[in-house]
Scaffold this motif. Structure first.
Motif, short mmCIF file in Angstrom:
data_model
loop_
_atom_site.label_atom_id
_atom_site.label_comp_id
_atom_site.label_asym_id
_atom_site.label_seq_id
_atom_site.Cartn_x
_atom_site.Cartn_y
_atom_site.Cartn_z
N GLU A 222 6.09 -5.41 -1.84
CA GLU A 222 4.76 -5.30 -2.19
C GLU A 222 4.18 -4.57 -0.92
O GLU A 222 3.42 -3.52 -1.36
CB GLU A 222 4.02 -6.41 -2.51
CG GLU A 222 2.88 -6.36 -3.20
CD GLU A 222 2.13 -7.73 -3.45
OE1 GLU A 222 0.85 -7.86 -3.72
OE2 GLU A 222 2.97 -8.58 -3.66
N THR A 223 4.30 -4.98 0.39
CA THR A 223 3.41 -4.68 1.18
C THR A 223 4.08 -3.48 2.36
O THR A 223 3.63 -3.05 3.50
CB THR A 223 3.19 -5.87 2.02
OG1 THR A 223 3.99 -6.44 2.95
CG2 THR A 223 2.33 -6.72 1.45
N PHE A 224 5.28 -3.40 1.83
CA PHE A 224 6.39 -2.44 2.72
C PHE A 224 5.80 -1.00 3.20
O PHE A 224 5.91 -0.78 4.36
CB PHE A 224 7.68 -2.30 1.91
CG PHE A 224 8.61 -1.96 2.91
CD1 PHE A 224 9.45 -2.71 3.56
CD2 PHE A 224 8.87 -0.46 3.06
CE1 PHE A 224 10.31 -2.33 4.52
CE2 PHE A 224 9.71 0.25 3.87
CZ PHE A 224 10.73 -0.97 4.55
N SER A 225 5.13 -0.51 2.28
CA SER A 225 4.59 0.90 2.64
C SER A 225 3.59 0.66 3.66
O SER A 225 3.37 1.57 4.26
CB SER A 225 4.15 1.69 1.35
OG SER A 225 3.08 0.72 0.56
N TYR A 226 2.90 -0.03 3.62
CA TYR A 226 1.67 -0.33 4.74
C TYR A 226 2.47 -0.50 5.98
O TYR A 226 2.04 -0.07 7.20
CB TYR A 226 0.91 -1.29 4.21
CG TYR A 226 -0.09 -0.94 3.09
CD1 TYR A 226 -1.03 -0.06 2.91
CD2 TYR A 226 0.23 -1.94 2.07
CE1 TYR A 226 -1.53 0.15 1.68
CE2 TYR A 226 -0.44 -1.37 0.76
CZ TYR A 226 -1.15 -0.47 0.67
OH TYR A 226 -1.85 0.02 -0.70
N ARG A 227 3.48 -1.32 5.80
CA ARG A 227 3.97 -1.71 7.20
C ARG A 227 4.92 -0.71 7.69
O ARG A 227 5.18 -0.27 8.84
CB ARG A 227 5.05 -3.04 7.06
CG ARG A 227 4.30 -4.26 6.70
CD ARG A 227 5.09 -5.46 6.18
NE ARG A 227 4.53 -6.69 5.69
CZ ARG A 227 3.82 -7.39 6.71
NH1 ARG A 227 4.00 -7.31 8.00
NH2 ARG A 227 3.15 -8.46 6.13
N ARG A 228 5.46 0.30 6.77
CA ARG A 228 6.13 1.22 7.24
C ARG A 228 5.19 2.10 7.95
O ARG A 228 5.42 2.94 9.07
CB ARG A 228 6.83 1.96 6.05
CG ARG A 228 7.63 3.43 6.60
CD ARG A 228 8.56 3.95 5.52
NE ARG A 228 7.76 4.19 4.33
CZ ARG A 228 8.29 4.98 3.16
NH1 ARG A 228 9.43 5.17 3.25
NH2 ARG A 228 7.36 5.27 2.16
N LYS A 229 4.09 2.57 7.38
CA LYS A 229 3.19 3.40 8.02
C LYS A 229 2.45 3.13 9.07
O LYS A 229 2.60 3.81 10.09
CB LYS A 229 2.09 3.52 7.01
CG LYS A 229 0.52 4.29 7.44
CD LYS A 229 1.05 5.90 7.61
CE LYS A 229 0.07 6.63 8.42
NZ LYS A 229 0.25 7.88 8.65
N ARG A 230 2.22 1.81 9.41
CA ARG A 230 1.61 1.33 10.48
C ARG A 230 2.72 1.03 11.71
O ARG A 230 1.94 0.91 12.78
CB ARG A 230 1.01 0.14 10.11
CG ARG A 230 0.97 -1.02 10.96
CD ARG A 230 0.86 -2.11 9.99
NE ARG A 230 0.13 -3.43 10.86
CZ ARG A 230 -0.61 -3.70 11.71
NH1 ARG A 230 -1.66 -2.92 11.83
NH2 ARG A 230 -0.87 -4.71 12.30
N SER A 231 3.91 1.23 11.28
CA SER A 231 4.91 1.04 12.58
C SER A 231 5.30 2.55 12.86
O SER A 231 6.23 2.80 13.76
CB SER A 231 6.21 0.32 12.03
OG SER A 231 6.56 0.97 10.99
N GLY A 232 4.65 3.60 12.30
CA GLY A 232 4.98 4.87 12.70
C GLY A 232 6.22 5.47 11.69
O GLY A 232 6.93 6.53 12.36
N HIS A 233 6.58 4.88 10.90
CA HIS A 233 8.06 5.12 10.21
C HIS A 233 7.90 5.78 8.85
O HIS A 233 9.02 6.11 8.02
CB HIS A 233 8.91 3.97 10.07
CG HIS A 233 9.65 3.58 11.28
ND1 HIS A 233 10.42 4.34 11.92
CD2 HIS A 233 9.46 2.51 12.05
CE1 HIS A 233 10.96 3.70 13.08
NE2 HIS A 233 10.16 2.53 13.10
N LEU A 234 6.74 6.18 8.61
CA LEU A 234 6.45 7.18 7.51
C LEU A 234 6.34 8.64 7.95
O LEU A 234 5.41 8.84 8.46
CB LEU A 234 4.92 6.78 6.70
CG LEU A 234 4.62 7.54 5.43
CD1 LEU A 234 5.80 7.47 4.43
CD2 LEU A 234 3.38 7.37 4.81
N PHE A 235 7.45 9.30 7.53
CA PHE A 235 7.40 10.64 7.91
C PHE A 235 6.64 11.50 7.01
O PHE A 235 6.64 11.59 5.83
CB PHE A 235 8.81 11.25 7.74
CG PHE A 235 9.89 10.73 8.79
CD1 PHE A 235 9.75 9.43 9.54
CD2 PHE A 235 10.73 11.76 9.57
CE1 PHE A 235 10.64 9.13 10.43
CE2 PHE A 235 11.67 11.32 10.49
CZ PHE A 235 11.58 9.95 11.12
#
Lengths: 357, 357, 357, 357
Positions: A222-235
């Protein structure tokens, strides 16, 4: 002739071709491109069940992000003392979870065992405010010792994990090598055995920089996409991550690559174990070999230009040898020939000389 | 015909070639390859001073990691209210710093101004235990409004920043576009003007996924490598990040790419501002255009298949148009022709029709 | 008749009186009152050197805040596997440090030993980006096993700690009991032996809720006040924390209280060890006793209304008995009499009866 | 004669008596004592509904812990720009939430207004991965400007808050003063109006160091106890926190104390506003007065030994005056007499004299 790791390899030609193909034209960013959009269906096919998959570029990111949705800041994550997440990620799981604690088990041959886990969870302090709270179990498949968990072993660990209301993570940096080794389907060794979240590694087996975090238990995503973005791992140019993963699972590339790596390891191990003074530390079940060799053999190999790591210290006579998707058969042959050649030297003499120094 | 962003672009051919070249043979991982090893010298040449440079794959990672060594968990980072770090990174700076606070300023045209910064820092609460402690200033060059800080403006901001013992960060996601716009050397607009750490963007200007965190103030770099590793941003096959950055700064590729993008933006802006009802929000100094256009024109362009964002809401008549290194001149021409065509329609009629719906 | 812990006690009368005295009139908040202002001088006198001291209300806060200035988020803190910071603070050190890792040692009788620490630090991964970086060592004085580090033991640990450029923390939740046990000065067992930061406990030994974080290495204290405030541990009516600590170190109250507690433990231990079937787990050097007793004796004591913990599980026959500043001699006598009485019963019969149930 | 803050006060006699009473005998630690055990029922009675309540020692801890269960690390918390959580806690909410962002509103007289909140939430970026995600709203009752939200105002804010699936936090450091001011029941201004979690302050109104975190929405409380422990805010001798809160709500002590403080503020404000040149900044609705006075009056008061803060800077002629549960009527009278006396002096002369210095 570099046997240091499977990450010394470049990119498989099929994946380079996919990157070139992905480079055609404009594409919407952050995963809104066509290749990224079709990835989930392809992974669901591969795993024979509906999954959610998030591409990231490194294994540490994949593991840490996965664990960050499986454990609260006050959580405990049970793993092997020698696991990559515990030893080789500079505290990434602690960073991403906000300070969860990795509680370690010390099973033989790099694996954790259901009975040990059960014993530890029986005295875990669950519900007691003074102690970190049991949240997740993480196992590495293939393990850091080059061994592989059987379907039954994973199943037993999952049963205990879930009986205590924990989630099960599988670090699959070398998942392909394990699947080939087991000869089972990817589904059998993951969700059917009880795995909730898988780090599906591709980098070591032919990708440039791509791993998929695969959620079988989709509520955890559920919250993965926010955590990915906020860690700089959303390309922004996500298509180039997705294209790697797509090519990797197309036409069994991942299986073919891993099969070759495992075969090379088997050949190398078979040759080395026949040498006098050789001692295999763990059974070779994937693409890693941990073996003790006489110092004279090691020094000879180094002198001949072969590269590998002495394991656990610069004076160790235990080597780690890693094969990969592109290891050449002639390099394995050359390695074995050299090892045999240096092995015929009177090793006692050599060692005697050394001890007089 | 996609003007949504410069991140809808693929990879420049020179950089694709560099990736292919980097794929030859084995290479030691984690930055111990030859390409990575020579990167620091090349960046030092480019900036005419000794720098430390760390490749990472995304701008958010570059910014957040840079800020994590510039501000303690109890620190304050001063930035524009509309800055990418404040608005578009899902709290990455807060994550990486362990909870530092972004204190925002609201200067016109996307820029912060020395006088405003001085006023804010004069009442910053430095040394008072109840308040977060001033630690860093971050400015974006080119700004999120498509404007560019002059050398003097950066210098004045740096002077105040350093007078209060803070460090100055420059988010250079579109640094190349700013340098071309200013016609100055990279050194002049960075360390010579007082910048301590630069996020040197390449992704938007032709790379696949590569940014360099460049430390002019090298003492700040001390813990960076651990923080990068622990956040999962240390690539095992690092050569593929380094190769992008190396190609990017070789033979002025970065400058040539940005010059083209800026030129396309200038042409597009010049054509659009001559339309009746058009109103430019900010002066076009890099490769972004913020412009109000009549609704009829906007709808016509959409109908013709041009893609772009309405800025700040789906009913807005303010557009953001972004050009890039590979924007084709014929697409700009086509865009302008279409805009002119829809502009000649009696917009009152069109709007009248709409209001009857 | 409650031997569960020294935290079941109330407040020593001298400290209650100090609280009442501190309640006179208005006082500036947040440590700007007179009592707080003079605290540093009094602690400097006590420790015969200039120290910085910060009052907080709980031991977990004191330890976690101390460690937060001694280890970076990517740091390693070496401690005993059974230490309070590792086991009983629900991950407070991880929270306060931003995710540092507690690396555990397993010395006998609750203590870590210099030789083991040296061995661990020799393969710590210092300077290698994949591993958390050695930052601090923490030892508990008196230990969680009721034993005490000698001055030489602390000195040897400190020497290795500093040789690796780490800092040494002492968790002194029962520091007074250790000092009494050693018969040395507070200076001898702390900074003269190499301790950098001490958690100076008072709560267990007569305070209501007060601990002092004492910095011998004052450069480490630089950011402490911000971290304390930001964690909600800066009290507005600070005078009531300071007054507790001041009364605690006035007229040797802390020493007198601890001496009584230690004496009661010694008496209790001496009496119990003479019982048949009794086995002392650790030598009793402070105010805690860990002892195995026959089940029949334990059940008799419980039936008589004595309270204590079975250690490590509800079926364990190992008890922890803790004495305190206000343990009454008649309660110790009564405990021993009861134990002797139940000890004379044929325990085989009792156990036999139990198994028939 | 200290009007700096209500935290310059000592402890109310009823609460000192309760502490002394709580000191009788042994008691189980960490909230397992009798007083702590009955606290929840007493608070449930007070609020006319089942609540969960957690005692902590400071307001910053109460607020930060409350918010840590209301917002994820990637969350947004909406609050007033001048709110204590945003300005005066050195980033405690960011620390406890793991980096959530405080998004500020700037309503007049220290309050946020439903319409402004609705406008901000309408463009909040909910569901968009690039932005922090709306999670909670926090309002301060009484506000930092000494004003009070009406029941309708809280209700309207709660309606919008819940319509966007956010939770509503009330920082009630001066909750008693607000309840007295409104003349309503505690239930009316909290859960009946839509508040989910309340920081129920006692310290400023007569306690030594005690606040209750009260959960009306009990599902939010699930992880609170672990977070409290891990932040070092679980007191071993918890009875002394609980006893303060119990005495505070017994026999309406909290209401009586606040009523006195409010009455003193009203008297003081009424007297001061009649002075020439006096200008009240906000209506006085609780126990805080913000008032501009002529410099000559201010200097006269200081010379007479009255203590208070110039608000927003050392040269400001705006004062904050705070009354408390134990403010003496004769001190208010003396303050007013002095102010009147200095007010009759020709202020131009005084200022003229000053400028000649």
């Amino acid at each position: 002739m570099n046997f240091c790791s499977d990450n010394v390899t470049g990119v498989a030609p099929e994946i380079m071709a996919a990157l070139a193909a992905a480079n055609e034209g404009a594409a919407m960013p952050y995963g809104n491109d066509e290749c990224s959009q079709r990835l989930e269906a392809k992974f669901s096919d591969l795993f024979e069940t509906a999954v959610t998959v998030f591409p990231v570029a490194t294994g540490s990111a994949a593991n840490a992000l996965a664990l960050s949705v499986m454990a609260p800041p006050f959580g405990a994550i049970y793993c092997h003392a020698e696991s990559h997440i515990n030893v080789d990620e500079c505290g990434a799981p602690e960073f991403y979870t906000g300070g969860a604690k990795l509680v370690t088990l010390t099973g033989s041959h790099g694996k954790i065992y259901a009975a040990d886990l059960a014993a530890v969870l029986a005295r875990s302090g669950a519900g007691v405010v003074h102690h970190v709270q049991p949240a997740a179990v993480s196992l590495t498949q293939a393990s850091e010792a080059g061994t592989v968990y059987s379907v039954d072993e994973v199943h037993d660990i999952a049963e205990i994990t879930h009986a205590h209301s924990l989630s099960l993570h599988m670090d699959g940096a070398r998942f392909a090598n394990a699947v080939v080794s087991l000869g089972c389907s990817p589904a059998d060794i993951t969700w059917r055995a009880g795995v909730d979240v898988l780090t599906f590694g591709a980098t070591k087996n032919g990708a440039m920089a791509a791993e998929g975090v695969v959620f079988f238990n989709q509520s955890l995503a559920e919250t993965f996409s926010y955590r990915r973005k906020r860690s700089g791992h959303l390309f922004s140019k996500m298509r180039f991550l997705s294209a790697q993963l797509e090519a990797y699972i197309t036409d069994d590339l991942w299986i073919r690559n891993a099969a070759h790596a495992n075969q090379m390891a088997a050949t190398l191990a078979a040759g080395l174990t026949s040498l006098p003074g050789a001692h295999l530390c763990h059974s070779v079940e994937a693409n890693e070999i941990f073996i003790q060799l006489p110092e004279a053999v090691i020094e000879g190999l180094v002198a001949d230009g072969f590269r590998f790591y002495r394991w656990e210290g610069e004076h160790s006579t235990t080597l780690r040898l890693v094969t990969a998707f592109n290891t050449r058969e002639e390099d394995v042959t050359a390695f074995l020939e050299a090892a045999r050649r240096y092995s015929t030297v009177d090793s006692h003499t050599v060692l005697g000389e050394l001890t007089t120094v």
